[in-house]
Design an enzyme around this catalytic site. Structure first.
Site, mmCIF file in Angstrom:
data_model
loop_
_atom_site.group_PDB
_atom_site.id
_atom_site.type_symbol
_atom_site.label_atom_id
_atom_site.label_comp_id
_atom_site.label_asym_id
_atom_site.label_seq_id
_atom_site.Cartn_x
_atom_site.Cartn_y
_atom_site.Cartn_z
ATOM 1 C CB VAL A 1 -15.996 7.833 7.067
ATOM 2 C CG1 VAL A 1 -15.419 8.603 5.901
ATOM 3 C CG2 VAL A 1 -15.656 8.524 8.376
ATOM 4 C CE LYS B 1 -3.958 -1.859 2.457
ATOM 5 N NZ LYS B 1 -4.269 -2.106 3.860
ATOM 6 C CB VAL C 1 -23.149 -0.286 3.867
ATOM 7 C CG1 VAL C 1 -23.674 1.131 4.020
ATOM 8 C CG2 VAL C 1 -24.244 -1.227 3.418
ATOM 9 C CG LEU D 1 -9.905 8.262 13.441
ATOM 10 C CD1 LEU D 1 -10.703 9.496 13.087
ATOM 11 C CD2 LEU D 1 -9.275 7.698 12.174
ATOM 12 C CE LYS E 1 -19.726 0.292 14.127
ATOM 13 N NZ LYS E 1 -20.133 1.519 13.435
ATOM 14 C CB SER F 1 -14.456 4.517 4.777
ATOM 15 O OG SER F 1 -15.483 3.922 5.517
HETATM 16 O O1 LIG Z 1 -24.797 -5.697 3.596
HETATM 17 C C1 LIG Z 1 -24.995 -4.778 4.416
HETATM 18 C C2 LIG Z 1 -23.959 -4.255 5.232
HETATM 19 C C3 LIG Z 1 -24.279 -3.248 6.122
HETATM 20 N N1 LIG Z 1 -25.535 -2.770 6.218
HETATM 21 C C4 LIG Z 1 -25.900 -1.711 7.178
HETATM 22 O O2 LIG Z 1 -25.349 -0.488 6.746
HETATM 23 C C5 LIG Z 1 -24.990 0.315 7.862
HETATM 24 C C6 LIG Z 1 -23.567 0.718 7.724
HETATM 25 O O3 LIG Z 1 -22.758 -0.448 7.660
HETATM 26 P P1 LIG Z 1 -21.171 -0.373 7.480
HETATM 27 O O4 LIG Z 1 -20.612 -1.753 7.442
HETATM 28 O O5 LIG Z 1 -20.841 0.582 6.373
HETATM 29 O O6 LIG Z 1 -20.782 0.385 8.827
HETATM 30 P P2 LIG Z 1 -20.855 -0.104 10.316
HETATM 31 O O7 LIG Z 1 -21.622 0.934 11.068
HETATM 32 O O8 LIG Z 1 -21.325 -1.494 10.472
HETATM 33 O O9 LIG Z 1 -19.334 -0.076 10.749
HETATM 34 C C7 LIG Z 1 -18.288 0.114 9.825
HETATM 35 O O10 LIG Z 1 -17.547 1.204 10.212
HETATM 36 C C8 LIG Z 1 -16.887 1.018 11.440
HETATM 37 C C9 LIG Z 1 -16.152 2.256 11.755
HETATM 38 O O11 LIG Z 1 -16.987 3.140 12.439
HETATM 39 C C10 LIG Z 1 -16.008 -0.205 11.396
HETATM 40 O O12 LIG Z 1 -14.964 -0.023 10.504
HETATM 41 C C11 LIG Z 1 -16.847 -1.399 10.997
HETATM 42 O O13 LIG Z 1 -16.047 -2.562 10.921
HETATM 43 C C12 LIG Z 1 -17.480 -1.149 9.702
HETATM 44 O O14 LIG Z 1 -18.283 -2.230 9.315
HETATM 45 C C13 LIG Z 1 -25.254 -0.528 9.109
HETATM 46 O O15 LIG Z 1 -26.458 -0.128 9.664
HETATM 47 C C14 LIG Z 1 -25.343 -1.947 8.570
HETATM 48 O O16 LIG Z 1 -26.226 -2.763 9.309
HETATM 49 C C15 LIG Z 1 -26.540 -3.254 5.414
HETATM 50 O O17 LIG Z 1 -27.686 -2.826 5.492
HETATM 51 N N2 LIG Z 1 -26.236 -4.257 4.537
#
Ligand SMILES: O=c1ccn([C@@H]2O[C@H](COP(=O)(O)OP(=O)(O)O[C@H]3O[C@H](CO)[C@H](O)[C@H](O)[C@H]3O)[C@@H](O)[C@H]2O)c(=O)[nH]1
Length: 343
Positions: free
Chosen positions: A171, A45, A178, A126, A130, A174
Site C-alpha cells: 500500500v 495514537k 519505501v 486483512l 506475503k 503506508s
Molecule cells: O531502502 C529501501 C527499502 C525498500 N526497498 C524496496 O522497496 C520495495 C517495497 O519495500 P517496502 O518496505 O515499502 O515494502 P515491503 O514489500 O518490503 O513490505 C512492507 O509492507 C509489508 C506489508 O505488506 C510489511 O509491512 C513490511 O514490513 C513492509 O516493509 C521492496 O522491493 C524493497 O526491497 C528499497 O528498494 N529500498
C-alpha cells in the site's frame, strides 16, 4: 446480502489507528455510519486521532486482540468488523515469531469468535501478498490467520457471521514503507537506497484498499478470499518516479541488496487459487474449499488443472513504466500536499 450501503451501520475496526484504519474511518464517516468502534493498544495514537477527528460517532477502546475480554467489549453492538490489527513488519516478526502468532493468529481467532458470539453480520480480515508461499514469519502468521478464517467458515455453516479475507499488495505511502523513505532521501539530498533494482511490487492506494473491504462486506460468501487486480513496477522504476516528481530526473541510486526475508516478486494468488478464482472485474474472488472434516477427500481426491496453472504475481501483472508510476504516485494525497497542492 444485497445492500451496499454502510449508512446507519455500526462498525468495529481493530487496529484502527494505523494507515488502513484511519482511511477507513474517513470513508465510513462520509458514508454516514452511526458508530465506529476502534480497538487498539496505543493511547497516544488514539488521543491524537480523537482530537483530529472530533467526531462523537467514533469511540475508542484500549485493548489488544490477544485479550478476548477487550475484544468483546469493543465488539458489543456492532454490525460489521474490519480486522486490521496485526504485527505487519517483516523484521520484527522474524525476531519475535511467537509474538506474530499471538497477535496475527490467536488475536484473529479471538476477533472471529467474538464476532460470532455477538451475532455480527460480517468480518473482513486483512491479509497480505506475503501470506502466499510465505518465506518470512510475518507472511506465515498471516497465512495461518487466513486458514483460521476459512476453517471458521467451514466449521460453522450456520453462523450469523460471514467471515472473509482480503489480500493486499504494497500500500503506497503506508507508514514505514519505501515511498516516504525515498521522499525523505531526496529532501535530504541523499542517494536513493534501492535494494535490488529488478525487484517488483504490486502498488495499491489506501483508497483502493477501502473499496476492496467494502466489496467484501457486502458480497462475500463465508470463507471467501478477495484480491484487487493491481499493476506493479520494479523498485528502480519506483525510485525514479518519486525522484522525477520531486524535480530530480537523474537520481543518485545506490544498490544496497535484498533484505532478509524478501522475495524478488510477490504473489497475490497461488496457482491453486487461480484455478478456483472467479473474475469479478476489478477483483478476483476465491471461494472457500468447503471440504468437511472428511479426511479422505484430502488424501484420495486430487484436482485437475492446477499442475501448470499460472499464479497472479507482481511479475506477470501489468508492469508500469516511470511515467505510469508517476501518474499513480502523484495522485496520492500525501504527494499532492508535498507538491504544493491540496490533499
Ligand atoms: O531502502 C529501501 C527499502 C525498500 N526497498 C524496496 O522497496 C520495495 C517495497 O519495500 P517496502 O518496505 O515499502 O515494502 P515491503 O514489500 O518490503 O513490505 C512492507 O509492507 C509489508 C506489508 O505488506 C510489511 O509491512 C513490511 O514490513 C513492509 O516493509 C521492496 O522491493 C524493497 O526491497 C528499497 O528498494 N529500498
Amino acid at each position: 446480502m444485497t445492500e451496499t450501503s454502510l449508512q446507519d451501520k455500526r462498525i468495529l475496526i481493530t487496529g484502527g489507528t494505523g494507515s488502513f484504519g484511519r482511511t477507513m474511518v474517513k470513508h465510513l464517516l462520509e458514508a454516514d455510519v452511526t458508530q465506529i468502534h476502534i480497538l487498539s493498544r496505543d493511547e497516544a495514537k488514539q488521543d491524537e486521532m480523537r482530537q483530529s477527528l472530533g467526531d462523537p460517532r467514533v469511540k475508542f477502546f484500549i485493548g489488544d486482540v490477544r485479550d478476548r475480554r477487550s475484544v468483546d467489549a469493543s465488539m458489543a453492538d456492532t454490525d460489521f468488523v474490519f480486522h486490521a490489527a496485526a504485527l505487519k513488519q517483516v523484521p520484527s516478526c522474524e525476531f519475535f515469531p511467537d509474538q506474530a502468532v499471538k497477535t496475527n493468529v490467536v488475536g484473529s481467532q479471538n476477533v472471529i469468535e467474538s464476532a460470532h458470539a455477538h451475532g455480527v453480520q460480517a468480518v473482513v480480515c486483512l491479509s497480505t501478498d506475503k501470506a502466499v508461499y510465505p518465506v518470512n514469519a510475518m507472511g506465515m502468521s498471516k497465512a495461518l490467520m487466513e486458514k483460521t478464517a476459512q476453517a471458521f467458515a467451514r466449521n460453522n455453516p450456520n453462523s450469523p457471521t460471514t467471515v472473509s479475507v482480503t489480500r493486499y499488495g504494497n500500500v503506497m505511502y503506508s507508514r514505514g514503507s519505501v515511498i516516504p523513505l525515498f521522499v525523505r532521501q531526496i529532501q535530504e539530498g541523499k542517494p536513493l537506497t534501492v535494494t535490488e533494482p529488478r525487484m517488483t511490487r504490486f502498488l495499491m492506494s489506501l483508497e483502493e484498499s477501502v473499496d476492496l473491504v467494502k466489496h467484501a462486506f457486502f458480497h462475500a460468501e463465508p470463507g471467501d478470499l478477495f484480491v484487487k487486480k493491481a499493476p506493479a513496477c520494479t523498485v528502480d522504476t519506483l525510485a525514479r518516479a518519486v525522484a522525477s516528481l520531486m524535480g530530480v530526473d537523474e537520481p543518485d541510486i545506490r544498490k544496497i541488496g535484498m533484505r532478509h526475508g524478501e522475495k524478488m516478486y510477490e504473489t497475490l494468488l497461488s496457482p491453486e487459487e487461480m484455478t478456483k478464482a472467479t473474475d469479478q472485474g476489478d477483483y478476483f474472488r476465491v471461494p472457500l474449499d468447503a471440504r468437511s472434516l472428511d479426511y479422505s477427500k484430502y488424501v484420495e481426491d486430487g484436482e485437475d488443472g492446477t499442475a501448470n496453472a499460472p499464479d497472479f504475481d507482481s511479475d506477470n501483472t501489468e508492469q508500469m513504466d516511470v511515467e505510469q508510476a508517476k501518474a499513480l504516485i502523484a495522485a496520492l494525497p500525501e504527494m499532492r500536499v508535498l507538491l504544493g497542492g491540496t490533499a
